[in-house]
Design an enzyme around this catalytic site. Sequence first.
Site, PDB file in Angstrom:
ATOM      1  N   HIS A   1       0.638  -0.804  -0.363  1.00  0.00           N
ATOM      2  CA  HIS A   1       0.211   0.445   0.453  1.00  0.00           C
ATOM      3  C   HIS A   1       0.898   1.581  -0.133  1.00  0.00           C
ATOM      4  CE1 HIS A   1      -4.246  -1.265   0.380  1.00  0.00           C
ATOM      5  NE2 HIS A   1      -4.032  -2.013   0.956  1.00  0.00           N
TER       6      HIS A   1
ATOM      7  N   TYR B   1      -7.423   9.928 -16.567  1.00  0.00           N
ATOM      8  CA  TYR B   1      -7.698  11.233 -15.686  1.00  0.00           C
ATOM      9  C   TYR B   1      -8.219  12.434 -15.612  1.00  0.00           C
ATOM     10  CZ  TYR B   1      -7.346   6.571 -13.176  1.00  0.00           C
ATOM     11  OH  TYR B   1      -6.594   5.463 -12.513  1.00  0.00           O
TER      12      TYR B   1
ATOM     13  N   GLU C   1      -0.170   7.470  12.058  1.00  0.00           N
ATOM     14  CA  GLU C   1      -1.381   6.511  12.287  1.00  0.00           C
ATOM     15  C   GLU C   1      -2.284   7.661  12.640  1.00  0.00           C
ATOM     16  OE1 GLU C   1      -1.310   3.107  14.260  1.00  0.00           O
ATOM     17  OE2 GLU C   1      -0.993   1.979  12.804  1.00  0.00           O
TER      18      GLU C   1
END
Length: 427
Positions: free
Chosen positions: A131, A333, A406
């Site tokens: 990721h 895009y 996080e």
Amino acid sequence: MSLFARIATISFAVLLTPVAAADLAESVERRVEAVMPEVVSWRRDLHEHPELGNREFRTAGIIAEHLRELGMEVRTEVAHTGVIGVLKGGEGPVVALRADMDGLPVTELVDLPFASKARGEYLGQDVGVMHACGHDNHVAILMGVAEVLAGMGDELPGTVLFLFQPAEEGTPDGTVGGAELMLQEGAFDEVLPDAVFGLHVFPYPAGVIATRPGGLMASSDSYKITVTGKQTHGAVPWAGVDPIVTASQIVLGLQTIVSRQLDATLTPSIVTVGKIDGGVRSNIIPESVDLIGTIRTFDAETRLDIHERIRRTATHIAEAAGAKAQVDIDLGYGVTRNDPELYQKMAPTLRGVAGSQFIEAQQTTTAEDFSYFANEAPGLFLFLGVAPEDPSLVYPNHSPRFYADERALPVGVRALTALTLDFMADN
Ligand SMILES: [Zn+2]
Ligand SMILES: [Zn+2]
């Protein structure tokens, strides 16, 4: 003032008495805090198990199960692996929230207990999967938002469409995928949202929310120009038409589109030649040369204008040389453009969430297929800062060392929750 205190005084005040609004805001904030340990553990699990575009089977399964447990109607296998959940509340507006799910063919080099060891097949090659663009965070954040909003029950004023999208990074074979295919498969057919929101993690300091009105991320189109001349001996150029010299002139001509022809005060644009391919040996002038490249800009009209200028520049330079240029432009895009009115309306909400950490984003010349959703309904896309404090750990998206702090996760959950509720309250 805390976010939900702000929501209570500014937005919900329209609908509820101040006391009821404050109670609701407090209960939403309690739900956000309660869901955060789950969000962190979803994110770590997803990070450890990334999947390439259109193959997000495990990820989609986890999402669908979660949304069903929350009592939503769930549609799966949209655009291969996409998941759509519909959360029905009151008669108020419809808000769509989007998270992309795919990982990249990158071998992770971050030293984490939940680092990815996953492997996959990409264009016939065995690759590490990671990721590296941080989509694990997007999925975990949106699963958290789903839980918070579902927990409101009857107090949710409108309907929320949760869009979990595959293949944002493109399909391996270049076929239509991701957001575009979700729309083709009817993502907005049953309920057209009144607004669509999404976010992307980015190496701003952790907890920053950055966005801007108008063009935020560039359109991205690729092009191919085939210059055909007439093959001849390298010692006898007059007996042919040299496509190498002609292609070289075209390369320089293309560079004048942005530097000499477009209004420099309007919007930044880029025309890059990425590859020149022609010829086999020193003394043969070849028959043809291929050029390929990319076009980036932040404005839909400028985008089409550049296409026209590329066609004109290439064909006319070739014609001047007695050669021919075939120009093929492949639309990628579109511009990720934030609806200016929606931006103005929602900026106080984002300031309420992030305070002085809400900043104006710089435009980035990378592209996003969130633009397809934002072409159908007013859209607002945010960057969520995830850079760790230690500067030696800060790497850009797509790096094998990309690492998301996080501490940004609760800010992401609060931002999408508050945008949804404030938009519903204001409309
Ligand atoms: Zn990416
Ligand atoms: Zn991304």
